[in-house]
Design a protein around this motif. Structure first.
Motif, PDB file in Angstrom:
ATOM      1  N   GLY A 185       0.788  -1.226   0.000  1.00 59.82           N
ATOM      2  CA  GLY A 185       0.000   0.000   0.000  1.00 59.82           C
ATOM      3  C   GLY A 185       0.814   1.266   0.000  1.00 59.82           C
ATOM      4  O   GLY A 185       0.256   2.360   0.150  1.00 59.82           O
ATOM      5  N   ALA A 186       2.121   1.137  -0.198  1.00 60.21           N
ATOM      6  CA  ALA A 186       2.981   2.323  -0.113  1.00 60.21           C
ATOM      7  C   ALA A 186       2.627   3.386  -1.142  1.00 60.21           C
ATOM      8  O   ALA A 186       2.854   4.576  -0.900  1.00 60.21           O
ATOM      9  CB  ALA A 186       4.447   1.918  -0.260  1.00 60.21           C
ATOM     10  N   ASP A 187       2.080   2.989  -2.277  1.00 62.42           N
ATOM     11  CA  ASP A 187       1.773   3.974  -3.321  1.00 62.42           C
ATOM     12  C   ASP A 187       0.353   4.525  -3.196  1.00 62.42           C
ATOM     13  O   ASP A 187      -0.071   5.331  -4.034  1.00 62.42           O
ATOM     14  CB  ASP A 187       1.966   3.354  -4.706  1.00 62.42           C
ATOM     15  CG  ASP A 187       3.415   2.982  -4.970  1.00 62.42           C
ATOM     16  OD1 ASP A 187       4.311   3.653  -4.419  1.00 62.42           O
ATOM     17  OD2 ASP A 187       3.657   2.013  -5.715  1.00 62.42           O
ATOM     18  N   ASP A 188      -0.370   4.104  -2.174  1.00 61.49           N
ATOM     19  CA  ASP A 188      -1.768   4.522  -2.026  1.00 61.49           C
ATOM     20  C   ASP A 188      -1.938   5.555  -0.917  1.00 61.49           C
ATOM     21  O   ASP A 188      -2.955   5.571  -0.227  1.00 61.49           O
ATOM     22  CB  ASP A 188      -2.649   3.296  -1.725  1.00 61.49           C
ATOM     23  CG  ASP A 188      -2.622   2.280  -2.855  1.00 61.49           C
ATOM     24  OD1 ASP A 188      -2.492   2.701  -4.018  1.00 61.49           O
ATOM     25  OD2 ASP A 188      -2.713   1.074  -2.567  1.00 61.49           O
ATOM     26  N   PHE A 189      -0.965   6.428  -0.750  1.00 63.66           N
ATOM     27  CA  PHE A 189      -1.019   7.423   0.317  1.00 63.66           C
ATOM     28  C   PHE A 189      -1.869   8.630  -0.091  1.00 63.66           C
ATOM     29  O   PHE A 189      -2.087   8.891  -1.289  1.00 63.66           O
ATOM     30  CB  PHE A 189       0.392   7.881   0.686  1.00 63.66           C
ATOM     31  CG  PHE A 189       1.158   8.507  -0.453  1.00 63.66           C
ATOM     32  CD1 PHE A 189       1.039   9.860  -0.747  1.00 63.66           C
ATOM     33  CD2 PHE A 189       2.004   7.729  -1.242  1.00 63.66           C
ATOM     34  CE1 PHE A 189       1.739  10.435  -1.792  1.00 63.66           C
ATOM     35  CE2 PHE A 189       2.715   8.302  -2.296  1.00 63.66           C
ATOM     36  CZ  PHE A 189       2.586   9.649  -2.566  1.00 63.66           C
ATOM     37  N   ASP A 190      -2.315   9.356   0.908  1.00 62.86           N
ATOM     38  CA  ASP A 190      -3.032  10.610   0.709  1.00 62.86           C
ATOM     39  C   ASP A 190      -2.025  11.745   0.799  1.00 62.86           C
ATOM     40  O   ASP A 190      -1.532  12.077   1.878  1.00 62.86           O
ATOM     41  CB  ASP A 190      -4.114  10.756   1.786  1.00 62.86           C
ATOM     42  CG  ASP A 190      -4.929  12.044   1.632  1.00 62.86           C
ATOM     43  OD1 ASP A 190      -4.570  12.890   0.785  1.00 62.86           O
ATOM     44  OD2 ASP A 190      -5.916  12.198   2.393  1.00 62.86           O
ATOM     45  N   SER A 246      -2.581  14.583   3.343  1.00 61.57           N
ATOM     46  CA  SER A 246      -2.769  14.260   4.758  1.00 61.57           C
ATOM     47  C   SER A 246      -1.467  14.407   5.541  1.00 61.57           C
ATOM     48  O   SER A 246      -0.388  14.077   5.058  1.00 61.57           O
ATOM     49  CB  SER A 246      -3.282  12.818   4.895  1.00 61.57           C
ATOM     50  OG  SER A 246      -3.373  12.449   6.252  1.00 61.57           O
ATOM     51  N   SER A 247      -1.603  14.892   6.785  1.00 59.93           N
ATOM     52  CA  SER A 247      -0.459  14.961   7.690  1.00 59.93           C
ATOM     53  C   SER A 247      -0.491  13.824   8.710  1.00 59.93           C
ATOM     54  O   SER A 247       0.329  13.793   9.626  1.00 59.93           O
ATOM     55  CB  SER A 247      -0.436  16.307   8.421  1.00 59.93           C
ATOM     56  OG  SER A 247      -1.639  16.489   9.158  1.00 59.93           O
ATOM     57  N   ASP A 248      -1.446  12.908   8.536  1.00 59.31           N
ATOM     58  CA  ASP A 248      -1.531  11.738   9.403  1.00 59.31           C
ATOM     59  C   ASP A 248      -0.232  10.946   9.331  1.00 59.31           C
ATOM     60  O   ASP A 248       0.321  10.733   8.250  1.00 59.31           O
ATOM     61  CB  ASP A 248      -2.703  10.864   8.956  1.00 59.31           C
ATOM     62  CG  ASP A 248      -2.772   9.555   9.721  1.00 59.31           C
ATOM     63  OD1 ASP A 248      -3.208   9.571  10.872  1.00 59.31           O
ATOM     64  OD2 ASP A 248      -2.352   8.520   9.149  1.00 59.31           O
ATOM     65  N   THR A 249       0.256  10.501  10.483  1.00 61.65           N
ATOM     66  CA  THR A 249       1.563   9.849  10.539  1.00 61.65           C
ATOM     67  C   THR A 249       1.634   8.635   9.630  1.00 61.65           C
ATOM     68  O   THR A 249       2.651   8.418   8.948  1.00 61.65           O
ATOM     69  CB  THR A 249       1.901   9.435  11.981  1.00 61.65           C
ATOM     70  OG1 THR A 249       1.958  10.612  12.791  1.00 61.65           O
ATOM     71  CG2 THR A 249       3.252   8.731  12.054  1.00 61.65           C
ATOM     72  N   PHE A 250       0.589   7.821   9.588  1.00 63.21           N
ATOM     73  CA  PHE A 250       0.629   6.626   8.742  1.00 63.21           C
ATOM     74  C   PHE A 250       0.655   7.000   7.267  1.00 63.21           C
ATOM     75  O   PHE A 250       1.357   6.352   6.466  1.00 63.21           O
ATOM     76  CB  PHE A 250      -0.564   5.713   9.031  1.00 63.21           C
ATOM     77  CG  PHE A 250      -0.504   4.419   8.266  1.00 63.21           C
ATOM     78  CD1 PHE A 250       0.501   3.485   8.521  1.00 63.21           C
ATOM     79  CD2 PHE A 250      -1.433   4.135   7.278  1.00 63.21           C
ATOM     80  CE1 PHE A 250       0.564   2.288   7.802  1.00 63.21           C
ATOM     81  CE2 PHE A 250      -1.378   2.950   6.566  1.00 63.21           C
ATOM     82  CZ  PHE A 250      -0.376   2.022   6.827  1.00 63.21           C
ATOM     83  N   ARG A 269       3.869   7.524   2.257  1.00 66.02           N
ATOM     84  CA  ARG A 269       4.492   8.398   1.258  1.00 66.02           C
ATOM     85  C   ARG A 269       6.016   8.291   1.308  1.00 66.02           C
ATOM     86  O   ARG A 269       6.684   8.242   0.265  1.00 66.02           O
ATOM     87  CB  ARG A 269       4.061   9.843   1.472  1.00 66.02           C
ATOM     88  CG  ARG A 269       4.653  10.798   0.450  1.00 66.02           C
ATOM     89  CD  ARG A 269       4.030  12.173   0.534  1.00 66.02           C
ATOM     90  NE  ARG A 269       4.513  13.035  -0.541  1.00 66.02           N
ATOM     91  CZ  ARG A 269       3.979  14.206  -0.843  1.00 66.02           C
ATOM     92  NH1 ARG A 269       2.940  14.663  -0.152  1.00 66.02           N
ATOM     93  NH2 ARG A 269       4.475  14.928  -1.827  1.00 66.02           N
ATOM     94  N   ALA A 270       6.573   8.235   2.520  1.00 64.01           N
ATOM     95  CA  ALA A 270       8.027   8.106   2.664  1.00 64.01           C
ATOM     96  C   ALA A 270       8.516   6.804   2.034  1.00 64.01           C
ATOM     97  O   ALA A 270       9.536   6.781   1.338  1.00 64.01           O
ATOM     98  CB  ALA A 270       8.414   8.169   4.135  1.00 64.01           C
ATOM     99  N   LYS A 271       7.790   5.720   2.277  1.00 62.58           N
ATOM    100  CA  LYS A 271       8.153   4.434   1.666  1.00 62.58           C
ATOM    101  C   LYS A 271       8.059   4.513   0.149  1.00 62.58           C
ATOM    102  O   LYS A 271       8.958   4.047  -0.575  1.00 62.58           O
ATOM    103  CB  LYS A 271       7.233   3.328   2.190  1.00 62.58           C
ATOM    104  CG  LYS A 271       7.516   2.903   3.619  1.00 62.58           C
ATOM    105  CD  LYS A 271       8.863   2.215   3.743  1.00 62.58           C
ATOM    106  CE  LYS A 271       9.065   1.570   5.086  1.00 62.58           C
ATOM    107  NZ  LYS A 271      10.438   1.040   5.269  1.00 62.58           N
ATOM    108  N   SER A 272       6.984   5.089  -0.347  1.00 68.15           N
ATOM    109  CA  SER A 272       6.795   5.189  -1.799  1.00 68.15           C
ATOM    110  C   SER A 272       7.888   6.022  -2.456  1.00 68.15           C
ATOM    111  O   SER A 272       8.455   5.624  -3.487  1.00 68.15           O
ATOM    112  CB  SER A 272       5.424   5.808  -2.091  1.00 68.15           C
ATOM    113  OG  SER A 272       5.209   5.940  -3.478  1.00 68.15           O
TER     114      SER A 272
END
Length: 215
Positions: free
Chosen positions: A115-120, A123-127, A132-135
């Motif tokens: 799911g690393a490429d499915d970030f918002d 969003s500033s949510d930590t997860f 996003r960092a992983k992607s």
């Protein structure tokens, strides 16, 4: 083989070190806290202390020089904030990749996240920052002239190894024991399979050796 494991005191890393040592390989555990050196020695790994968030490419180049492969299994951890997700999960990976290029070491395995490429992006949510960092770290690795494999596990558990998984470019969400991810990494290192592939891994019914050989 001489294999540098970044994040060498993590759970997956320690299990991988034990596997590699038992198989006659030479694991090098790169870690931040010198108090953990005894633990990784007990796993059969040689400890090397380096704080990636304060390191530089020249020091990484020195450490990985002469290695057959590098495994990036580092992470800021569940209790860390957004800034450490970026400085370690993303920037730490990029630093290691650049050090490898400088040292002429080509084989890199990255423990990422399903799911690393499915970030918002808004969003500033930590997860979401973590994803996003992983992607972004994974994307940077793909741009380097390296023989990379990006491994994206499902939800990690501490269950005993089942020695059976499902591996594909995309699989349904699920869980997988950390022990089985260590097994997958070991198999990827020994077979050389999965070069320039991004793969997702969850628990399944296919023996790890067969699943890796099919890549």
């Amino acid at each position: 083989m001489r294999i540098v494991i970044v994040g060498g005191h993590g759970q997956i890393a320690r299990q991988l070190s034990r596997r590699l040592s038992a198989a006659g390989h030479e694991p090098i555990a790169l870690l931040r806290n010198p108090d953990h050196c005894g633990d990784v020695r007990a796993d059969g790994a040689e400890p090397v202390v380096l704080d990636l968030e304060r390191g530089d490419v020249h020091r990484v180049e020195e450490i990985v020089h002469g290695a057959d492969a590098v495994v990036f299994a580092a992470g800021a951890g569940p209790d860390s904030g957004p800034e450490r997700k970026k400085s370690l999960d993303r920037d730490g990976l990029i630093l290691v990749a650049d050090g490898m290029v400088a040292a002429g070491v080509r084989r890199l395995l990255v423990v990422s996240s399903m799911g690393a490429d499915d970030f918002d992006a808004d969003s500033s949510d930590t997860f979401q920052v973590y994803l996003r960092a992983k992607s972004e770290g994974d994307s940077a690795v793909r741009e380097r002239d390296l023989d990379w494999t990006i491994v994206r596990p499902g939800s990690l558990t501490d269950d005993e190894a089942a020695d059976a998984v499902e591996i594909a470019e995309s699989v349904e969400a699920g869980s997988v024991p950390r022990a089985d991810i260590a097994h997958v990494l070991h198999a990827l290192l020994e077979t050389g399979a999965g070069v320039r592939r991004t793969i997702e891994v969850v628990g399944g019914s296919t023996p790890v050796s067969d699943a890796v050989s099919a890549l």
